[in-house]
Design a protein around this motif. Structure first.
Motif, PDB file in Angstrom:
ATOM      1  N   ILE A   1       0.884  -1.193   0.037  1.00  0.00           N
ATOM      2  CA  ILE A   1       0.193  -0.041   0.009  1.00  0.00           C
ATOM      3  C   ILE A   1       0.721   1.264  -0.012  1.00  0.00           C
ATOM      4  N   THR A   2       0.679   1.990  -1.007  1.00  0.00           N
ATOM      5  CA  THR A   2       1.562   3.257  -0.965  1.00  0.00           C
ATOM      6  C   THR A   2       0.891   4.545  -0.773  1.00  0.00           C
ATOM      7  N   VAL A   3       0.994   5.516   0.049  1.00  0.00           N
ATOM      8  CA  VAL A   3       0.429   6.855   0.237  1.00  0.00           C
ATOM      9  C   VAL A   3       1.440   7.750   0.184  1.00  0.00           C
ATOM     10  N   ARG A   4       0.742   8.880  -0.148  1.00  0.00           N
ATOM     11  CA  ARG A   4       1.643  10.301  -0.281  1.00  0.00           C
ATOM     12  C   ARG A   4       1.384  11.135   1.018  1.00  0.00           C
ATOM     13  N   ALA A   5       2.143  11.811   1.696  1.00  0.00           N
ATOM     14  CA  ALA A   5       1.846  12.743   2.407  1.00  0.00           C
ATOM     15  C   ALA A   5       1.804  14.202   1.829  1.00  0.00           C
ATOM     16  N   MET A   6       0.556  14.885   1.847  1.00  0.00           N
ATOM     17  CA  MET A   6       0.380  16.046   0.812  1.00  0.00           C
ATOM     18  C   MET A   6      -0.418  17.064   1.969  1.00  0.00           C
ATOM     19  N   ARG A   7       0.062  18.262   1.661  1.00  0.00           N
ATOM     20  CA  ARG A   7      -0.587  19.536   2.743  1.00  0.00           C
ATOM     21  C   ARG A   7      -1.694  20.201   1.662  1.00  0.00           C
ATOM     22  N   TYR A   8      -2.831  20.170   1.916  1.00  0.00           N
ATOM     23  CA  TYR A   8      -3.823  20.769   1.026  1.00  0.00           C
ATOM     24  C   TYR A   8      -4.091  22.444   1.442  1.00  0.00           C
ATOM     25  N   THR A   9      -3.871  23.277   0.366  1.00  0.00           N
ATOM     26  CA  THR A   9      -4.065  24.676   0.912  1.00  0.00           C
ATOM     27  C   THR A   9      -5.293  24.831   1.312  1.00  0.00           C
ATOM     28  N   PHE A  10      -6.612  24.291   0.899  1.00  0.00           N
ATOM     29  CA  PHE A  10      -7.764  24.383   1.599  1.00  0.00           C
ATOM     30  C   PHE A  10      -8.444  23.238   1.836  1.00  0.00           C
ATOM     31  N   PRO A  11      -7.959  22.624   2.960  1.00  0.00           N
ATOM     32  CA  PRO A  11      -8.640  21.113   3.348  1.00  0.00           C
ATOM     33  C   PRO A  11     -10.049  21.166   3.271  1.00  0.00           C
ATOM     34  N   GLY A  12     -10.597  22.288   3.876  1.00  0.00           N
ATOM     35  CA  GLY A  12     -12.207  22.089   4.244  1.00  0.00           C
ATOM     36  C   GLY A  12     -12.798  22.020   2.803  1.00  0.00           C
ATOM     37  N   LEU A  13     -12.411  22.734   1.760  1.00  0.00           N
ATOM     38  CA  LEU A  13     -12.912  22.692   0.432  1.00  0.00           C
ATOM     39  C   LEU A  13     -12.594  21.546  -0.282  1.00  0.00           C
ATOM     40  N   HIS A  14     -11.449  20.782  -0.075  1.00  0.00           N
ATOM     41  CA  HIS A  14     -11.227  19.602  -0.631  1.00  0.00           C
ATOM     42  C   HIS A  14     -12.083  18.623  -0.234  1.00  0.00           C
ATOM     43  N   ALA A  15     -12.283  18.525   1.167  1.00  0.00           N
ATOM     44  CA  ALA A  15     -12.917  17.561   1.701  1.00  0.00           C
ATOM     45  C   ALA A  15     -14.333  17.745   1.245  1.00  0.00           C
ATOM     46  N   ALA A  16     -14.957  18.707   1.038  1.00  0.00           N
ATOM     47  CA  ALA A  16     -16.319  19.119   0.555  1.00  0.00           C
ATOM     48  C   ALA A  16     -16.441  18.491  -0.803  1.00  0.00           C
ATOM     49  N   LEU A  17     -15.566  18.760  -1.688  1.00  0.00           N
ATOM     50  CA  LEU A  17     -15.449  18.555  -3.195  1.00  0.00           C
ATOM     51  C   LEU A  17     -15.336  17.013  -3.302  1.00  0.00           C
ATOM     52  N   THR A  18     -14.595  16.370  -2.511  1.00  0.00           N
ATOM     53  CA  THR A  18     -14.479  14.781  -2.691  1.00  0.00           C
ATOM     54  C   THR A  18     -15.727  14.255  -2.050  1.00  0.00           C
ATOM     55  N   LYS A  19     -16.472  14.625  -1.048  1.00  0.00           N
ATOM     56  CA  LYS A  19     -17.737  14.188  -0.818  1.00  0.00           C
ATOM     57  C   LYS A  19     -18.796  14.317  -2.007  1.00  0.00           C
ATOM     58  N   LEU A  20     -18.669  15.549  -2.650  1.00  0.00           N
ATOM     59  CA  LEU A  20     -19.619  15.708  -3.595  1.00  0.00           C
ATOM     60  C   LEU A  20     -19.471  15.043  -5.016  1.00  0.00           C
ATOM     61  N   THR A  21     -18.373  14.893  -5.008  1.00  0.00           N
ATOM     62  CA  THR A  21     -17.884  13.849  -6.296  1.00  0.00           C
ATOM     63  C   THR A  21     -17.737  12.347  -5.923  1.00  0.00           C
ATOM     64  N   GLY A  22     -18.002  11.760  -4.756  1.00  0.00           N
ATOM     65  CA  GLY A  22     -18.154  10.564  -4.429  1.00  0.00           C
ATOM     66  C   GLY A  22     -16.729   9.993  -4.603  1.00  0.00           C
ATOM     67  N   SER A  23     -15.602  10.757  -4.558  1.00  0.00           N
ATOM     68  CA  SER A  23     -14.280  10.047  -4.570  1.00  0.00           C
ATOM     69  C   SER A  23     -13.753   9.767  -2.999  1.00  0.00           C
ATOM     70  N   GLU A  24     -12.907   8.973  -3.067  1.00  0.00           N
ATOM     71  CA  GLU A  24     -12.359   8.573  -1.521  1.00  0.00           C
ATOM     72  C   GLU A  24     -11.901   9.660  -1.064  1.00  0.00           C
ATOM     73  N   ILE A  25     -12.240  10.021   0.176  1.00  0.00           N
ATOM     74  CA  ILE A  25     -11.796  11.034   0.965  1.00  0.00           C
ATOM     75  C   ILE A  25     -10.512  10.768   1.675  1.00  0.00           C
ATOM     76  N   VAL A  26      -9.368  11.670   1.415  1.00  0.00           N
ATOM     77  CA  VAL A  26      -8.301  11.450   1.954  1.00  0.00           C
ATOM     78  C   VAL A  26      -8.329  11.682   3.531  1.00  0.00           C
ATOM     79  N   SER A  27      -7.222  10.970   4.328  1.00  0.00           N
ATOM     80  CA  SER A  27      -7.617  11.164   5.731  1.00  0.00           C
ATOM     81  C   SER A  27      -5.999  11.257   6.401  1.00  0.00           C
ATOM     82  N   THR A  28      -6.330  11.670   7.750  1.00  0.00           N
ATOM     83  CA  THR A  28      -4.980  11.850   8.434  1.00  0.00           C
ATOM     84  C   THR A  28      -4.314  10.696   8.859  1.00  0.00           C
TER      85      THR A  28
END
Length: 211
Positions: A144-171
Motif C-alpha cells: 500500500i502506497t500513500v503520499r503525504a500532502m498538504r492541502y491549501t484549502f483542506p475544508g474545500l477539498h473534503a467538501a469536493l471529494t464528498k460531492l464527487t463521491g471520490s475517496e476522502i483522504v484522511s489523516t
C-alpha cells in the motif's frame, strides 16, 4: 408678361392633372412655348413625388425589443462564463496541494486490534497534512502506497471529494500488520510493516534499501 405668367401658373396645376378646359389648356400651351420659366415650373410639378414609407405603429417597440434581446444574450453569456470560472476556481482551490517532508508530516505508527483484526495504523499530525492512497486501498494488496500532502484549502477539498463521491483522504490509514506500507514524502520515502519502520524492503522484484 408678369401678369400672364401669374395667370398661367395658376392654371398649371389643373393643366398638369389634365383637368383644365380645352381653352385654358390651349392658352397654357401657347404660353409655355414662349416662357422657359413656366415650362420649368410645369416640369417640377410633373416629377413623381417620393413616397415615404409609412411608419409601423410598433416599429419603436420592435427596435427596443431587439436591443433588449441582444442585451439579454450578452448578460446570459457573461453569467454562464462567470459560473464556469467560479467552478473552475473552486475545483482548482480544492485540488491545490504540495508534498510535505516527513518532519512536516509528523508521522506516527502504532498497532491496534479492531474487530478481531490486528492492524497497523499510520497517522500524520502536521497541520493540514493528509494521506493520499495511490491506486486505491485494498486489504488484498501486499503493498500500500500513500503520499503525504498538504492541502491549501483542506475544508474545500473534503467538501469536493464528498460531492464527487471520490475517496476522502484522511489523516490516518490502517493496514494489516502483514502489508507493507510505503509513505512518500517530499524529502524521503519511508516503509512500515507491523507498526515498525523498515530500512530494507523486500519486494517481488528484489531487495531495495531505504532511499
Amino acid at each position: 408678361m408678369k401678369l400672364d405668367c401669374d395667370v398661367i401658373r395658376d392654371l398649371l396645376p389643373l393643366y398638369a392633372e389634365k383637368l383644365a378646359s380645352p381653352a385654358s389648356s390651349a392658352l397654357v400651351e401657347q404660353h409655355l412655348a414662349e416662357c422657359e420659366a413656366c415650362r420649368a415650373q410645369l416640369e417640377q410639378m410633373e416629377k413623381p413625388v417620393p413616397v415615404q414609407p409609412e411608419l409601423q405603429p410598433d416599429a419603436p417597440l420592435r427596435s427596443i425589443r431587439k436591443t433588449l434581446q441582444k442585451k439579454s444574450i450578452r448578460i446570459a453569456a457573461a453569467a454562464v462564463l462567470t459560473v464556469l470560472c467560479a467552478f473552475g476556481l473552486v475545483f482548482w482551490m480544492g485540488g491545490a496541494k504540495t508534498p510535505v517532508t516527513a518532519e512536516q508530516a509528523q508521522i506516527w505508527t502504532y498497532n491496534k486490534k479492531e474487530d478481531g483484526a490486528n492492524l497497523c495504523v499510520l497517522e500524520v499530525q502536521g497541520k493540514n497534512v493528509r494521506l493520499e492512497t495511490e491506486g486505491g486501498f485494498s486489504w488484498g494488496k501486499e503493498y500500500i502506497t500513500v503520499r503525504a500532502m498538504r492541502y491549501t484549502f483542506p475544508g474545500l477539498h473534503a467538501a469536493l471529494t464528498k460531492l464527487t463521491g471520490s475517496e476522502i483522504v484522511s489523516t490516518e490509514i490502517a493496514v494489516s500488520r502483514t502489508q507493507l506500507l510505503t509513505v512518500q514524502c517530499a524529502d524521503e520515502t519511508r516503509y512500515y510493516r507491523d507498526g515498525q519502520q523498515e530500512d530494507v524492503v523486500t519486494q517481488e522484484q528484489g531487495v531495495f534499501e531505504k532511499g
